[in-house]
Write a protein that holds these residues in place. Structure first.
Motif, PDB file in Angstrom:
ATOM      1  N   ARG A 148       0.821  -1.207   0.000  1.00 34.55           N
ATOM      2  CA  ARG A 148       0.000   0.000   0.000  1.00 34.55           C
ATOM      3  C   ARG A 148       0.858   1.260   0.000  1.00 34.55           C
ATOM      4  O   ARG A 148       0.417   2.319  -0.446  1.00 34.55           O
ATOM      5  CB  ARG A 148      -0.929  -0.019   1.216  1.00 34.55           C
ATOM      6  N   ALA A 149       2.082   1.145   0.491  1.00 31.84           N
ATOM      7  CA  ALA A 149       2.984   2.294   0.510  1.00 31.84           C
ATOM      8  C   ALA A 149       3.303   2.792  -0.891  1.00 31.84           C
ATOM      9  O   ALA A 149       3.591   3.979  -1.079  1.00 31.84           O
ATOM     10  CB  ALA A 149       4.281   1.920   1.230  1.00 31.84           C
ATOM     11  N   VAL A 150       3.269   1.912  -1.892  1.00 32.18           N
ATOM     12  CA  VAL A 150       3.542   2.330  -3.270  1.00 32.18           C
ATOM     13  C   VAL A 150       2.281   2.358  -4.116  1.00 32.18           C
ATOM     14  O   VAL A 150       2.259   2.954  -5.192  1.00 32.18           O
ATOM     15  CB  VAL A 150       4.580   1.399  -3.933  1.00 32.18           C
ATOM     16  N   GLU A 151       1.211   1.728  -3.642  1.00 33.94           N
ATOM     17  CA  GLU A 151      -0.022   1.663  -4.419  1.00 33.94           C
ATOM     18  C   GLU A 151      -0.899   2.884  -4.196  1.00 33.94           C
ATOM     19  O   GLU A 151      -1.596   3.332  -5.108  1.00 33.94           O
ATOM     20  CB  GLU A 151      -0.799   0.398  -4.041  1.00 33.94           C
ATOM     21  N   GLU A 152      -0.860   3.455  -3.002  1.00 34.84           N
ATOM     22  CA  GLU A 152      -1.753   4.550  -2.661  1.00 34.84           C
ATOM     23  C   GLU A 152      -0.984   5.861  -2.546  1.00 34.84           C
ATOM     24  O   GLU A 152       0.098   5.908  -1.965  1.00 34.84           O
ATOM     25  CB  GLU A 152      -2.474   4.251  -1.349  1.00 34.84           C
ATOM     26  N   SER A 153      -1.584   6.921  -3.076  1.00 40.71           N
ATOM     27  CA  SER A 153      -0.902   8.213  -3.103  1.00 40.71           C
ATOM     28  C   SER A 153      -0.790   8.845  -1.722  1.00 40.71           C
ATOM     29  O   SER A 153       0.149   9.596  -1.454  1.00 40.71           O
ATOM     30  CB  SER A 153      -1.634   9.168  -4.052  1.00 40.71           C
TER      31      SER A 153
END
Length: 202
Positions: A148-153
């Protein structure tokens, strides 16, 4: 001792972060159909990841392993998350908010501890963000999810901005450290709420 008696509120917030990150991990694991024991183990790992990483980077080795409160918090959170993971209608909501609040507290506590132990400004921010992301990264890698650290802005960015506010208040406002942490955590939660309000995703 990394948490002196006068820093008890920070210690409580640190334990709360462990409970929440453990709960998020075990809830997510159970919602994916994994066995309850596996979900509980993953929850414990995620709940311990932030204090272990932070204290190792601060030079305290595996200090959290010598304090039973950290393990107890992780176990409690893991069991609670496994319970909510069985409630299909509420599992996602429980996961989202426990993950977001755990991220917020872990990042802001990490920043505050870095400042207390003499790190520079950039070091405090980096320590806070790494501590905040640690539990979620352990969870996502173990479950084979996109982090989620790279998937969500507004995940790592929210943690960084909350850490920055915590640092600014700790340096320039006449507030106790724990209040600065709570203010930074509130900013993280506000930023995590924005995508849901604007329809940009969870």
């Amino acid at each position: 001792m990394i948490f002196a008696q006068g820093l008890a509120p920070i210690f409580i917030l640190d334990l709360a972060a462990g409970v929440l990150l453990a709960a998020a991990a075990s809830c997510r694991s159970r919602a994916c159909g994994n066995h309850v024991t596996g979900a509980a183990v993953l929850g414990c790992l995620a709940g311990l990841a932030a204090p272990l990483l932070r204290d190792c980077l601060l030079g305290f080795g595996a200090l959290p392993l010598n304090r039973g409160e950290y393990l107890a918090a992780a176990v409690f959170g893991a069991l609670a998350g496994a319970l909510f993971g069985n409630l299909s209608g509420r599992a996602w909501r429980f996961f989202y908010w426990s993950d977001s609040l755990g991220l917020a507290l872990a990042a802001c506590v990490g920043t505050s501890r870095g400042l207390a132990f003499g790190l520079g400004l950039s070091g405090c921010l980096l320590l806070g963000v790494l501590a905040g992301l640690a539990g979620g990264l352990v969870r996502d890698m173990a479950l084979g999810d996109v982090a989620r650290a790279v998937e969500e802005s507004l995940y790592a960015t929210a943690a960084a901005l909350g850490a920055l506010l915590t640092l600014a208040l700790s340096l320039y406002a006449p507030l106790p450290d724990w209040q600065s942490v709570l203010a930074g955590a509130a900013l993280v939660l506000l930023l995590r709420l924005l995508p849901r309000r604007t329809g940009m995703g969870a």
